[in-house]
Every structure is written in C-alpha cells, then in structure tokens.
Scaffold this active site. Structure first.
Site, PDB file in Angstrom:
ATOM      1  N   ARG A 104      34.180  49.476  33.126  1.00 26.95           N
ATOM      2  CA  ARG A 104      33.856  48.186  33.754  1.00 26.95           C
ATOM      3  C   ARG A 104      33.208  47.271  32.715  1.00 26.95           C
ATOM      4  O   ARG A 104      32.543  47.742  31.775  1.00 26.95           O
ATOM      5  CB  ARG A 104      32.861  48.427  34.889  1.00 26.95           C
ATOM      6  CG  ARG A 104      32.457  47.163  35.652  1.00 26.95           C
ATOM      7  CD  ARG A 104      32.520  47.431  37.087  1.00 26.95           C
ATOM      8  NE  ARG A 104      31.976  46.390  37.942  1.00 26.95           N
ATOM      9  CZ  ARG A 104      32.740  45.487  38.563  1.00 26.95           C
ATOM     10  NH1 ARG A 104      34.039  45.460  38.381  1.00 26.95           N
ATOM     11  NH2 ARG A 104      32.201  44.612  39.380  1.00 26.95           N
ATOM     12  N   THR A 380      42.384  41.778  41.938  1.00 22.57           N
ATOM     13  CA  THR A 380      42.233  43.030  41.210  1.00 22.57           C
ATOM     14  C   THR A 380      43.596  43.697  41.301  1.00 22.57           C
ATOM     15  O   THR A 380      44.496  43.174  41.947  1.00 22.57           O
ATOM     16  CB  THR A 380      41.125  43.875  41.909  1.00 22.57           C
ATOM     17  OG1 THR A 380      39.865  43.239  41.691  1.00 22.57           O
ATOM     18  CG2 THR A 380      41.017  45.298  41.439  1.00 22.57           C
ATOM     19  N   ASN A 400      38.473  40.227  37.970  1.00 21.20           N
ATOM     20  CA  ASN A 400      37.750  39.679  39.124  1.00 21.20           C
ATOM     21  C   ASN A 400      38.588  38.630  39.847  1.00 21.20           C
ATOM     22  O   ASN A 400      39.604  38.976  40.418  1.00 21.20           O
ATOM     23  CB  ASN A 400      36.361  39.162  38.758  1.00 21.20           C
ATOM     24  CG  ASN A 400      35.482  39.042  39.995  1.00 21.20           C
ATOM     25  OD1 ASN A 400      35.777  39.658  41.016  1.00 21.20           O
ATOM     26  ND2 ASN A 400      34.440  38.259  39.938  1.00 21.20           N
ATOM     27  N   SER A 451      30.523  46.972  42.061  1.00 20.92           N
ATOM     28  CA  SER A 451      31.955  46.864  42.374  1.00 20.92           C
ATOM     29  C   SER A 451      32.236  47.517  43.715  1.00 20.92           C
ATOM     30  O   SER A 451      31.426  48.290  44.232  1.00 20.92           O
ATOM     31  CB  SER A 451      32.740  47.587  41.272  1.00 20.92           C
ATOM     32  OG  SER A 451      34.098  47.676  41.600  1.00 20.92           O
ATOM     33  N   GLY A 473      38.387  43.201  46.487  1.00 28.18           N
ATOM     34  CA  GLY A 473      36.938  43.096  46.666  1.00 28.18           C
ATOM     35  C   GLY A 473      36.401  44.066  47.705  1.00 28.18           C
ATOM     36  O   GLY A 473      36.795  45.228  47.749  1.00 28.18           O
TER      37      GLY A 473
END
Ligand code: GLY
Length: 569
Positions: A104, A380, A400, A451, A473
């Site tokens: 990440r 994503t 994102n 996340s 998300g």
C-alpha cells in the site's frame, strides 16, 4: 434476459446513465468459465489473457499475478497503476500456507496531520483528492518486484512484456474508461501528459472504440523490465515523478521513493461454517469486517429465511452496521496504533454482537455509539487466479479515486494516486463526502492510510475452496461478505452468487443501499416498515471469484462490469 438485466442495472445507477457490459458477447460467456487447470478472473480482457500467457510460457501463479498487475495498470489506468499500491493474499498449496503482502502507498516524510487544514484549522477536502499534495508514496512496483524475486519462476522481464505490448499497441476505449475520463476531465485537462494521453487534440473525450495508446507508459515499463523496481524508485522515472510533484507543489521526495518498503503481514482468519477464511489484515479493515459480518450471521438460519427475504436482508444490514461501527472505532495502520485484531475476531465478542443484530426494527445509527468513520473513494481493481497445483491468489490494487490525484508524472505515462484521501483530514469533521475521520487514521509520515480492500481466500479441510475480492471502497467489505454468504449459506452456484442483488449498510450514513436487480417490492416495503432507510444505488463492486468444483475451477467475473473469466484445460 440480458436486456432485462441491463435495464435493471440502469435503474440502479445513481449518477450516470452508462453501464458497462460486454458488447460483443452475452455477459455470461465472457464472465463465466470452467477449466481443469488454470483460471483467471480480472476486470480486463487483455489482462486475463496476459496472465494466462505466462502460464502458457511455463510460468507459475506469481508470474501470472505480476503480469496481470502490470497489464491491468495499462488497461484500467483510471482505477489502478504503477503510481498506486495494493495487497496480495497468496495460498501456497505445497506449504499449505497463506501469505499476506502489503504494498500500500505510504504518507510522504514531509506530511503531517495538519497538512490539509487552512490557517483557521478548517479541512480542505480537495487538497487530499486532487493534485500533487494528494499523492502518497507508491508501493505497487516494489511489491511486485520483491514478491517475484521470492516466488517467481520466469525471468522478471517476461512478466512486464504483455503490459508493454498493450500500452504500445493500445486497446479500444470502453465505456467505463470513457465515463472516468469524462468524469475527471476538468482536472485531467490541466495536466499536459494526461491531456495528450486521454483526449483528442481538440481536448475532447475520444469516441468509444478509439484506440488508446500509452507510449510513454510503455517506455517506463521497459525501464522497469530492464532495471526491476530501481527503474521506478531511482533514475530517470523517479526524477520525472519528483520534478512533476515539485512543479505542482507536492511534498513527495526522492528520499520517500528510495525508502519505500513492502511489508509481509499475517492474514486475519476466521472459521465460518467449517471453512477457513483468510483475508487482509490492517492497514486494511476489509478482512476483519468480512469475517465479523459472516460470524454475526452464522448462528441464524439464513437459509430458511431465504436469500433476499426481508428477514435475511434485515439481519445482514444490522451485521454490516455493527462491523462498520467497529471499523470507525478501532482501525488504522497497525505500525502506528495497536489494532485489537484478536479482540475484534474473538468468538465470544462476535457471539455478543450477533445477539444484538436481531432487533425487530432497524437500528438507528444514532442509537449506536457515535465514533468517527473514515471516508474512502470508490475505484480500485481486483483479480483472482488459481492454478493446476491448487495455488490461489487474490489481489486488490488501486490508485484510489478515478485517475487518482489527476497528476501524471510528465513523460512517464504514470498516473499518480490520491491515496492520501483515505486518511482522515481531521478528527470529527465531515469531509466532502459526509464522513468524519478517526484518531487512528490521521496523517503521519510513513503511515499507511486505512483501506477496505479485502482480497480473501477460503480453504476447506486444508484444500482450496474459493478466492475472491472486489473494487469499490467501503462497499468491498459488504460485497465480499455477501458473495461468500450466497455461495456457502444459500448454496447458490458461483455465477448466481456473484450476480445476485447486493445491499450495503455502513452505519454512517444511516442508509440501506440496494443495488439493481432490486429486491422484490414487497420485501423493500417490509424493510421500510421495519425502519430501514432503503435507497436504490449503484455500489460499484466488481467481484472476481474462483471456486473449486469437481472438475477443476469455476471462475466468475462480475457481470456488472467489464471483465473476463477464462481458464486453461
Ligand atoms: N482506496 C480504497 C481502499 O483502499 O479501500
């Protein structure tokens, strides 16, 4: 049937009228596949084929994973890319072991918890969403390189070649990419590299079917193919990234790029209906809450209630609501704040939570302890791969929001993420999207933003059973949990388990979202009478799932979006 399905999707769409579905074939043909040996499900036709090509060259599942990651970076430049990051859950059959890798993005060294506040201490939401200040230190290339060094079989270069070819030879503009370019055109047209790559000379969004070439990205990928991760974090590509960031008054530096490190973590686990679920631990909240939701529902006879019945939806919504309350209260980067993972997954605790979800009426968000909730944006990508040895991978990757920060590193074709927006700008203050941020998720140098990505692998009696994940998300958590519920509790075949109606309830806002195809009118009416605030809304998930069946693998790429499930016999 197909047109009815598409019409239902259209009705569920809240902010646009274009819904993606495969154009040349019936959805089910491209979106479902059965094969004895390898199986790949991704959100991109060329990406699925890229991963399969590595198997055909004698590569292993990690070679296929790396090839898929680079190819999807090219094919879905609005969703993911080498300017972003992600997570991998990898089940090694030989070792009977599940690995979790965290690549990440991290907050730049010069970042601070006040960086998005003005002089009066007021939050400035756009600063973490658009432009150079929104960019966190990308982790994808380092993650792919280190994982490949450890587990790959073919030479590194081979894994990058399909993506280079795709970037150079291009692909026809498809509906969702068109929609994303159109949606972000205001910011993209300000960026010379983005303007050149994604618009006509006149600055218009190209027509559907126009070939999208990414020659600069092809050149960058060639450097990475030759030099490994150093080709991204040092040298000319790093210089171009930092030069662009500086020109646009960002704070990411060469020191940040050089110091990026992937982290190997321990997956979170839970036993559900005799199956062992492995998923992503913090800094993702996803794994914990997928398991919590399933465990809260486990004691109830959901099967007898029936899928999409008012009773089943009512209970599921309450389980989701409880899980999201915990998310807001406890989750953040475990390298910065202790996250009580064992407590959150403790059987006794989950039994107590389970007892609270059976209230006869909808539970109002305000009746639960009000604690801050971080916001996450909606795009994503996810892909899932399985091979003939019984290995499985589930990987979710992202920049994102659509086109991330909207900043491209000049001359490189790299779209830089806006992952800084997954942090909270300030405790207790609503951001642009109506959510408030929590203490554990404030910005801090080198910290990873919270996340929801939930790459998940399930085994049964130590044998492969299922692997899945999704973009979108916070909805990722509930979409993954519902797909498992459909396949396991309701015993739906995999395609139906993925295509079935989905709901989403995340405590705040206090809404029960229902996506097309909607629930039966009488079920929705009953839910309203029980006090649920039912709203029709597109959730944006695109589940990519593979399940073991008697003959081999059954792969399904969510029919709600672009994608291809394809295997090798
Ligand atoms: N950026 C979306 C997520 O990490 O959940």
């Amino acid at each position: 049937m197909r047109s009815l399905f598409l019409l239902m999707l259209l009705l569920g769409c809240s902010h646009q009228v274009r819904i993606v579905a495969p154009t040349a074939v019936e959805p089910r043909v491209a979106h479902e596949s059965k094969a004895r040996n390898e199986m790949v499900t991704t959100q991109g036709d060329a990406t699925t084929r890229a991963a399969l090509s590595l198997f055909n060259k004698g590569g292993n599942i990690i070679d296929a994973f790396v090839a898929a990651s680079f190819a999807i970076s090219v094919e879905r430049p609005h969703s993911t890319g080498i300017g972003g990051g992600g997570f991998l859950i990898y089940y090694s059959k030989e070792e009977n072991k599940v690995y979790a890798f965290d690549f990440r993005e991290i907050a730049p060294l010069a970042s601070s918890s006040k960086m998005y506040l003005n002089k009066k201490g007021e939050p400035q939401p756009l600063l973490s969403q658009e432009g150079a200040l929104a960019v966190a230190n990308p982790g994808l290339v380092k993650g792919l390189f280190d994982i490949h060094q450890r587990f790959g079989k073919l030479p590194w270069k081979e894994t990058v070649l399909p993506a280079i070819k795709l970037a150079r030879e291009g692909f026809p503009l498809y509906e969702q990419l068109y929609e994303a370019i159109d949606d972000r055109k205001k910011i993209l047209l300000h960026d010379p590299e983005a303007k050149k790559t994604f618009f006509t000379k006149e600055g218009k969004v190209p027509l559907l079917g126009t070939i999208i070439y990414q020659e600069n990205l092809a050149k960058t990928l060639e450097i990475i193919a030759d030099q490994g991760s150093d080709g991204f974090y040092r040298g000319s590509v790093a210089d171009a990234i930092i030069k662009t960031i500086k020109q646009k008054r960002g704070i990411l530096s060469h020191r940040d790029l050089k110091s990026y490190k992937m982290v190997e973590r321990t997956p979170v686990t839970g036993i559900y209906k005799g199956l062992k679920i492995y998923s992503m631990p913090p800094p993702s909240s996803g794994g914990i809450h997928v398991i919590q939701i399933l465990k809260m529902l486990e004691p109830y006879n959901m099967k007898q209630m029936g899928p999409q019945s008012a009773d089943a939806v009512h209970l599921t919504a309450h389980a989701m609501q409880r899980a999201f309350l915990d998310r807001a209260s406890y989750l953040g980067d475990p390298d910065f704040h202790p996250v009580p993972v064992n407590e959150l997954l403790n059987e006794g605790y989950l039994t107590k939570l389970s007892e609270t979800i059976n209230a006869p009426k909808a539970i109002k968000a305000s009746d639960l302890k009000p604690v801050p909730l971080p916001y996450e944006s909606s795009d994503t990508t996810h892909f899932t791969i399985a091979d003939r040895e019984g290995n499985m991978i589930a990987s979710t990757q992202t920049i994102n929001g659509w086109f991330g920060s909207g900043v491209m590193a000049q001359g490189t074709g790299i779209v830089l993420n806006n992952e800084m927006d997954d942090f909270a700008q300030k405790i207790g203050v609503q951001n642009l999207f109506g959510a408030v941020g929590g203490q554990n998720n404030l910005v801090s140098p080198r910290k990873r933003p919270l996340s929801s990505m939930s790459p998940t692998i399930i085994t049964k009696d130590d044998k492969p059973f299922m692997a899945l994940g999704s973009p979108s998300g916070t909805r990722i958590i509930t979409c993954v949990a519902q797909t498992i519920l459909n396949a396991v509790e309701f015993e739906m075949p995999l395609y139906e388990a993925v295509a079935a109606t989905r709901i989403h309830q995340q405590w705040q806002p206090d809404i029960l979202k229902v996506e097309a195809p909607f629930l039966a009118p009488e079920v929705e009416q009953e839910l309203k009478e029980r006090g649920h605030n039912v709203v029709h809304e597109r959730l944006g998930c695109s589940i990519q799932a593979i399940k073991k069946d008697k003959a081999g693998w059954h792969g399904v790429s969510d029919p709600r979006g672009t994608g291809l499930a394809l295997g090798i016999n």
